[in-house]
Design an enzyme around this catalytic site. Sequence first.
Site, PDB file in Angstrom:
ATOM      1  N   GLY A  51      12.345  80.157 -85.930  1.00 20.30           N
ATOM      2  CA  GLY A  51      13.611  80.787 -86.305  1.00 20.30           C
ATOM      3  C   GLY A  51      13.967  80.560 -87.754  1.00 20.30           C
ATOM      4  CB  ALA A  52      11.890  79.696 -90.595  1.00 22.31           C
ATOM      5  CG  ASN A  53      14.411  85.365 -89.267  1.00 23.19           C
ATOM      6  OD1 ASN A  53      14.243  84.613 -88.309  1.00 23.19           O
ATOM      7  ND2 ASN A  53      15.171  86.437 -89.203  1.00 23.19           N
ATOM      8  CB  THR A  54      18.592  84.203 -90.176  1.00 26.12           C
ATOM      9  OG1 THR A  54      19.971  84.415 -90.509  1.00 26.12           O
ATOM     10  CG2 THR A  54      18.501  83.761 -88.737  1.00 26.12           C
ATOM     11  N   GLY A  55      19.902  81.671 -91.308  1.00 22.38           N
ATOM     12  CA  GLY A  55      20.703  80.491 -91.005  1.00 22.38           C
ATOM     13  C   GLY A  55      20.117  79.182 -91.488  1.00 22.38           C
ATOM     14  CB  ILE A  56      20.421  75.680 -90.234  1.00 21.58           C
ATOM     15  CG1 ILE A  56      19.946  75.782 -88.787  1.00 21.58           C
ATOM     16  CG2 ILE A  56      21.942  75.710 -90.273  1.00 21.58           C
ATOM     17  CD1 ILE A  56      20.405  74.605 -87.925  1.00 21.58           C
ATOM     18  N   GLY A  57      17.649  77.546 -90.327  1.00 20.80           N
ATOM     19  CA  GLY A  57      16.188  77.554 -90.354  1.00 20.80           C
ATOM     20  C   GLY A  57      15.668  78.016 -91.699  1.00 20.80           C
ATOM     21  CB  SER A 180      24.499  71.954 -80.039  1.00 20.07           C
ATOM     22  OG  SER A 180      25.898  72.146 -80.074  1.00 20.07           O
ATOM     23  CE1 TYR A 206      23.631  76.991 -77.684  1.00 20.82           C
ATOM     24  CE2 TYR A 206      25.657  75.696 -77.676  1.00 20.82           C
ATOM     25  CZ  TYR A 206      24.527  76.168 -78.338  1.00 20.82           C
ATOM     26  OH  TYR A 206      24.288  75.794 -79.645  1.00 20.82           O
TER      27      TYR A 206
END
Length: 328
Positions: A51-57, A180, A206
């Site tokens: 998940g490295a294409n957005t946000g904290i990633g 989380s 979640y």
Amino acid sequence: MWDQVVSSPYVKYGAVLSLTAGCLILVRKWIAGGTCKSKARLDGKTVLITGANTGIGKETARDLARRGARVVMACRDLTRAEKAAEEIQRTTGNGNVVIRHLNLASLYSVREFAKDFLATEERLDILINNAGVMMCPKWITEDGYETQLAVNHLGHFLLTNLLLDLLKSSTPSRVVTVSSIAHVGGKIEFDDLFFDKRPYNSLVSYKQSKLANVLFSRELGRRMRGTGVTSYSLHPGVIRTELGRHVESWHPLLKTVLSLPCILLMKTPWQGAQTSIYCAVTEGLESKSGCYFSDCVEREPAPESKDDEVARRLWEESARLVGLTKER
């Protein structure tokens, strides 16, 4: 004359505004949390981030690329991943940033990804299990599993296990799992993990998946003791990212609230990435394997996440669900 100036409404308003601004700055500084102070270089190291294409990633990938690592961005959307990789290459000067397709909602995709990774990569020094979904509707994966537990836990569980031998041959190596604070109050419902018997609740689901992250990281740390592979889980903070898109769509009131100035009270993706980076690169964390972190400091996780019997049982059940037969 002086009394008139002091009592002027403009002076009073100015004082109030100054005080408010000062308080806001202090609150923002407090919310931002800790930052990773390590100057460690990662030249010659290989890092894999889901998940490295957005946000904290994406911010984690940028930081580790700046440290000289070869960064493999494992993403579902290759178009967006390519744009993110090009941006990271441009801003860090590191051209050794590559993208590969990974859909954590598909065990077949995870296996194909791992097969290709093992065939083309010589080492894996840091694995960051970052990708996730949050409070989405009750979607069922192609494997027949509820999406939040499947993506947030089972996909990463399988990925990590398939890459364990490479992690062992690259020691000292680390596995960092983004959980989380929502794990607090969560419960692993072994008799109904996928809400087949009970009404689906996106928040309960979640919380279960985030508790599974902490339990998995703890059990991985125990199982890898003495191998040179260490494991850490973390809470990144409350961050304004795309992760909350389902929350906003299902809860209109929250969408309104999140659109108000209170978003100033959330971390930026860069701030949210700091604890992931801290667990990935900070020297001397080996003795903390299996522990939980927040704001770049070890924190006490919820009591339910420290139950070793539940952690062991979850590992065994997860292995059965993803089709792992080899005991590790």
